[in-house]
Design a protein around this motif. Structure first.
Motif, PDB file in Angstrom:
ATOM      1  N   GLY A  67       0.818  -1.198   0.000  1.00 21.77           N
ATOM      2  CA  GLY A  67       0.000   0.000   0.000  1.00 21.77           C
ATOM      3  C   GLY A  67       0.852   1.247   0.000  1.00 21.77           C
ATOM      4  O   GLY A  67       2.082   1.190  -0.030  1.00 21.77           O
TER       5      GLY A  67
ATOM      6  N   THR B 248       5.795   1.731   4.038  1.00 21.33           N
ATOM      7  CA  THR B 248       5.803   0.765   2.930  1.00 21.33           C
ATOM      8  C   THR B 248       6.809   1.184   1.869  1.00 21.33           C
ATOM      9  O   THR B 248       7.403   0.338   1.201  1.00 21.33           O
ATOM     10  CB  THR B 248       4.406   0.636   2.301  1.00 21.33           C
ATOM     11  OG1 THR B 248       3.899   1.928   1.984  1.00 21.33           O
ATOM     12  CG2 THR B 248       3.445  -0.062   3.244  1.00 21.33           C
TER      13      THR B 248
ATOM     14  N   THR C 116       0.969  -2.732  -6.380  1.00 18.26           N
ATOM     15  CA  THR C 116       0.918  -1.515  -5.574  1.00 18.26           C
ATOM     16  C   THR C 116       0.046  -0.456  -6.228  1.00 18.26           C
ATOM     17  O   THR C 116      -0.061  -0.400  -7.454  1.00 18.26           O
ATOM     18  CB  THR C 116       2.336  -0.954  -5.330  1.00 18.26           C
ATOM     19  OG1 THR C 116       2.251   0.174  -4.448  1.00 18.26           O
ATOM     20  CG2 THR C 116       3.008  -0.548  -6.628  1.00 18.26           C
TER      21      THR C 116
ATOM     22  N   VAL D  44      -6.356   5.588  -5.595  1.00 14.85           N
ATOM     23  CA  VAL D  44      -7.404   4.991  -4.780  1.00 14.85           C
ATOM     24  C   VAL D  44      -8.755   5.146  -5.474  1.00 14.85           C
ATOM     25  O   VAL D  44      -8.892   5.893  -6.439  1.00 14.85           O
ATOM     26  CB  VAL D  44      -7.465   5.632  -3.376  1.00 14.85           C
ATOM     27  CG1 VAL D  44      -6.147   5.449  -2.641  1.00 14.85           C
ATOM     28  CG2 VAL D  44      -7.801   7.131  -3.474  1.00 14.85           C
TER      29      VAL D  44
ATOM     30  N   LEU E 223       0.589  -3.040   4.640  1.00 14.92           N
ATOM     31  CA  LEU E 223      -0.290  -1.889   4.692  1.00 14.92           C
ATOM     32  C   LEU E 223       0.250  -0.858   5.673  1.00 14.92           C
ATOM     33  O   LEU E 223       0.667  -1.192   6.771  1.00 14.92           O
ATOM     34  CB  LEU E 223      -1.680  -2.359   5.160  1.00 14.92           C
ATOM     35  CG  LEU E 223      -2.858  -1.415   5.047  1.00 14.92           C
ATOM     36  CD1 LEU E 223      -3.199  -1.177   3.588  1.00 14.92           C
ATOM     37  CD2 LEU E 223      -4.060  -2.009   5.782  1.00 14.92           C
TER      38      LEU E 223
ATOM     39  N   THR F  14      -7.406   5.426   8.544  1.00 18.54           N
ATOM     40  CA  THR F  14      -6.767   6.333   7.608  1.00 18.54           C
ATOM     41  C   THR F  14      -7.595   7.605   7.558  1.00 18.54           C
ATOM     42  O   THR F  14      -8.744   7.629   8.013  1.00 18.54           O
ATOM     43  CB  THR F  14      -6.647   5.711   6.204  1.00 18.54           C
ATOM     44  OG1 THR F  14      -6.010   6.655   5.327  1.00 18.54           O
ATOM     45  CG2 THR F  14      -8.012   5.364   5.634  1.00 18.54           C
TER      46      THR F  14
ATOM     47  N   GLU G  99      -9.135   5.896   0.227  1.00 11.97           N
ATOM     48  CA  GLU G  99      -7.958   5.086   0.549  1.00 11.97           C
ATOM     49  C   GLU G  99      -8.357   3.909   1.444  1.00 11.97           C
ATOM     50  O   GLU G  99      -7.816   2.803   1.290  1.00 11.97           O
ATOM     51  CB  GLU G  99      -6.904   5.941   1.239  1.00 11.97           C
ATOM     52  CG  GLU G  99      -5.580   5.228   1.465  1.00 11.97           C
ATOM     53  CD  GLU G  99      -4.507   6.157   1.983  1.00 11.97           C
ATOM     54  OE1 GLU G  99      -3.351   6.006   1.568  1.00 11.97           O
ATOM     55  OE2 GLU G  99      -4.832   7.032   2.811  1.00 11.97           O
TER      56      GLU G  99
ATOM     57  N   THR H  36      -9.821   1.214  -0.762  1.00  7.27           N
ATOM     58  CA  THR H  36      -8.770   0.547  -1.539  1.00  7.27           C
ATOM     59  C   THR H  36      -7.917  -0.353  -0.661  1.00  7.27           C
ATOM     60  O   THR H  36      -7.565  -1.477  -1.039  1.00  7.27           O
ATOM     61  CB  THR H  36      -7.892   1.592  -2.248  1.00  7.27           C
ATOM     62  OG1 THR H  36      -8.717   2.437  -3.045  1.00  7.27           O
ATOM     63  CG2 THR H  36      -6.854   0.922  -3.134  1.00  7.27           C
ATOM     64  N   ASN H  37      -7.606   0.108   0.543  1.00  3.42           N
ATOM     65  CA  ASN H  37      -6.796  -0.706   1.446  1.00  3.42           C
ATOM     66  C   ASN H  37      -7.544  -1.957   1.914  1.00  3.42           C
ATOM     67  O   ASN H  37      -6.942  -3.013   2.124  1.00  3.42           O
ATOM     68  CB  ASN H  37      -6.344   0.120   2.652  1.00  3.42           C
ATOM     69  CG  ASN H  37      -5.197   1.048   2.316  1.00  3.42           C
ATOM     70  OD1 ASN H  37      -4.522   0.865   1.304  1.00  3.42           O
ATOM     71  ND2 ASN H  37      -4.972   2.049   3.142  1.00  3.42           N
TER      72      ASN H  37
ATOM     73  N   LEU I 129      -7.073  -4.351  -0.751  1.00  2.00           N
ATOM     74  CA  LEU I 129      -5.703  -4.870  -0.729  1.00  2.00           C
ATOM     75  C   LEU I 129      -5.570  -5.972   0.317  1.00  2.00           C
ATOM     76  O   LEU I 129      -4.977  -7.026   0.054  1.00  2.00           O
ATOM     77  CB  LEU I 129      -4.713  -3.739  -0.446  1.00  2.00           C
ATOM     78  CG  LEU I 129      -3.225  -4.095  -0.461  1.00  2.00           C
ATOM     79  CD1 LEU I 129      -2.811  -4.565  -1.858  1.00  2.00           C
ATOM     80  CD2 LEU I 129      -2.383  -2.891  -0.051  1.00  2.00           C
TER      81      LEU I 129
ATOM     82  N   ILE J 257     -10.171   1.216   8.346  1.00  2.09           N
ATOM     83  CA  ILE J 257      -9.860   0.326   7.222  1.00  2.09           C
ATOM     84  C   ILE J 257     -10.393  -1.067   7.549  1.00  2.09           C
ATOM     85  O   ILE J 257     -11.284  -1.586   6.877  1.00  2.09           O
ATOM     86  CB  ILE J 257      -8.344   0.280   6.962  1.00  2.09           C
ATOM     87  CG1 ILE J 257      -7.788   1.676   6.717  1.00  2.09           C
ATOM     88  CG2 ILE J 257      -8.022  -0.651   5.786  1.00  2.09           C
ATOM     89  CD1 ILE J 257      -6.281   1.763   6.736  1.00  2.09           C
TER      90      ILE J 257
END
Length: 264
Positions: free
Chosen positions: A100, A105, A122, A159, A177, A190, A195, A198-199, A202, A226
Motif C-alpha cells: 500500500g 511501505t 501496488t 485509490v 499496509l 486512515t 484510501e 482501496t486498502n 488490498l 480500514i
C-alpha cells in the motif's frame, strides 16, 4: 568510516556538484557502488537528495507527492527503517507482494529491491518507482503491477473504485499496509475515505496481511476505519512503543513484532 559520517560526506558532495553519478561518488568516498546506492536510498528517504537514474541530485524546488512522502519519512525515520528491515524477512523470491501507500511501505520497498523475481502489486506511484527496471545488469529485475486509474492522493497513491476493481482479480502471497493510526476501538484507520476502501481490497487480496506502523501511530485515530485489529495477521512496529502499549496491543492482534533499531 561510520555510516553517518559517510552519508554526510556523500550529501556534501552531491550538494557541491548539484548532481553526481554513483561510480564517481564511490571513487570519491573509497567505498563500493552498492554502499553508495544504499546510502542514497537513506538520504532520499529523508528528503535530502533526489535519486535519479545512475546517481543523485540536490532536491529540486516544487511540490509533489514524493516530496510529501519524503517529509513523512523523516518522522521517526530510524524506526520506519527498522520496521522495513524486519518486515522484509517475510518476503522470499518468487512471491507476489502487495504494498500500500505510505512512508513505511516505501521504506520496505527499498529493502525488497534485492530479492529476485518478485511481483509487486501496488497503488503507490513512489513505491512503483523503487522497482523500476535497474540500470545495472547485475541487479535483480522485479516485475511491477501498478493499479491504474482512480483518485490520486497527496502521497501519490491511486485509490477509488477503479483501483478496487483491479484488486478483486489479483491474489498476493502477502500484503503490507501502512495506516494513519491504531486504536483498540477504531481499529486500523486512515484519513482518506477512498484510501480506506482501496486498502480493504488490498487486505482481501492477500493470503497474509501485515500492518507496518511505527509507535507514533498507537492511539492515533484517522477519519475512517480500514479494518478491525483482528482482521490482520501481523503488526510490525518499532522499539519506541511503550511496554504498556505493547502489552495491550499483543492482547488484541494475532501477532506483534517489535523491530529493534540498528545501524543501517
Amino acid at each position: 568510516m561510520l555510516a553517518a559520517e559517510r552519508r554526510s560526506r556523500l550529501l556534501a558532495e552531491v550538494r557541491r556538484q548539484g548532481a553526481a553519478a554513483v561510480p564517481d561518488l564511490a571513487v570519491t568516498l573509497g567505498v563500493s557502488e552498492m554502499t553508495v546506492r544504499r546510502d542514497l536510498d537513506v538520504l532520499a528517504a529523508d528528503g535530502r537528495v533526489d535519486k535519479v537514474r545512475g546517481g543523485a541530485r540536490s532536491p529540486q524546488p516544487g511540490i509533489g507527492g514524493s516530496r510529501d512522502l519524503a517529509t513523512q519519512a523523516r518522522r521517526n525515520g530510524d524506526g520506519k527503517r527498522a520496521i522495513a528491515r524486519r518486515a522484509a524477512e517475510l518476503v522470499e523470491a518468487g512471491m507476489s507482494v502487495g504494498l500500500g501507500g505510505g512512508s513505511t511501505t516505501w521504506a520496505l520497498a527499498r529493502e525488497l529491491r534485492g530479492i529476485d523475481d518478485l511481483t509487486i502489486v501496488t497503488n503507490s506511484l513512489p513505491v512503483a518507482d523503487v522497482f523500476a527496471r535497474p540500470d545495472r545488469a547485475d541487479e535483480p529485475y522485479t516485475q511491477t503491477v501498478v493499479l491504474t486509474g482512480g483518485v490520486r492522493t497527496p502521497a501519490d497513491a491511486l485509490v477509488g473504485p477503479v483501483a478496487v476493481a483491479s484488486l478483486e482479480h489479483l491474489h498476493c502471497d502477502i500484503v503490507f499496509l501502512g495506516v494513519r493510526g491504531i486504536d483498540l476501538t477504531a481499529g486500523l484507520t486512515t484519513s482518506n475515505l477512498l484510501e480506506a476502501e482501496t486498502n480493504r481490497a488490498l487486505v482481501a487480496a492477500g493470503a497474509r496481511a501485515v500492518v507496518l506502523a511505527d509507535h507514533t501511530k498507537w492511539g492515533a485515530v484517522g477519519l475512517t476505519t480500514i479494518v478491525d485489529l483482528n482482521e490482520v495477521d501481523l503488526v510490525v512496529t518499532d522499539a519506541g512503543l511503550s511496554p504498556e502499549a505493547e502489552e495491550t496491543l499483543r492482547a488484541h492482534v494475532a501477532e506483534l513484532w517489535v523491530a529493534a533499531d540498528g545501524d543501517d
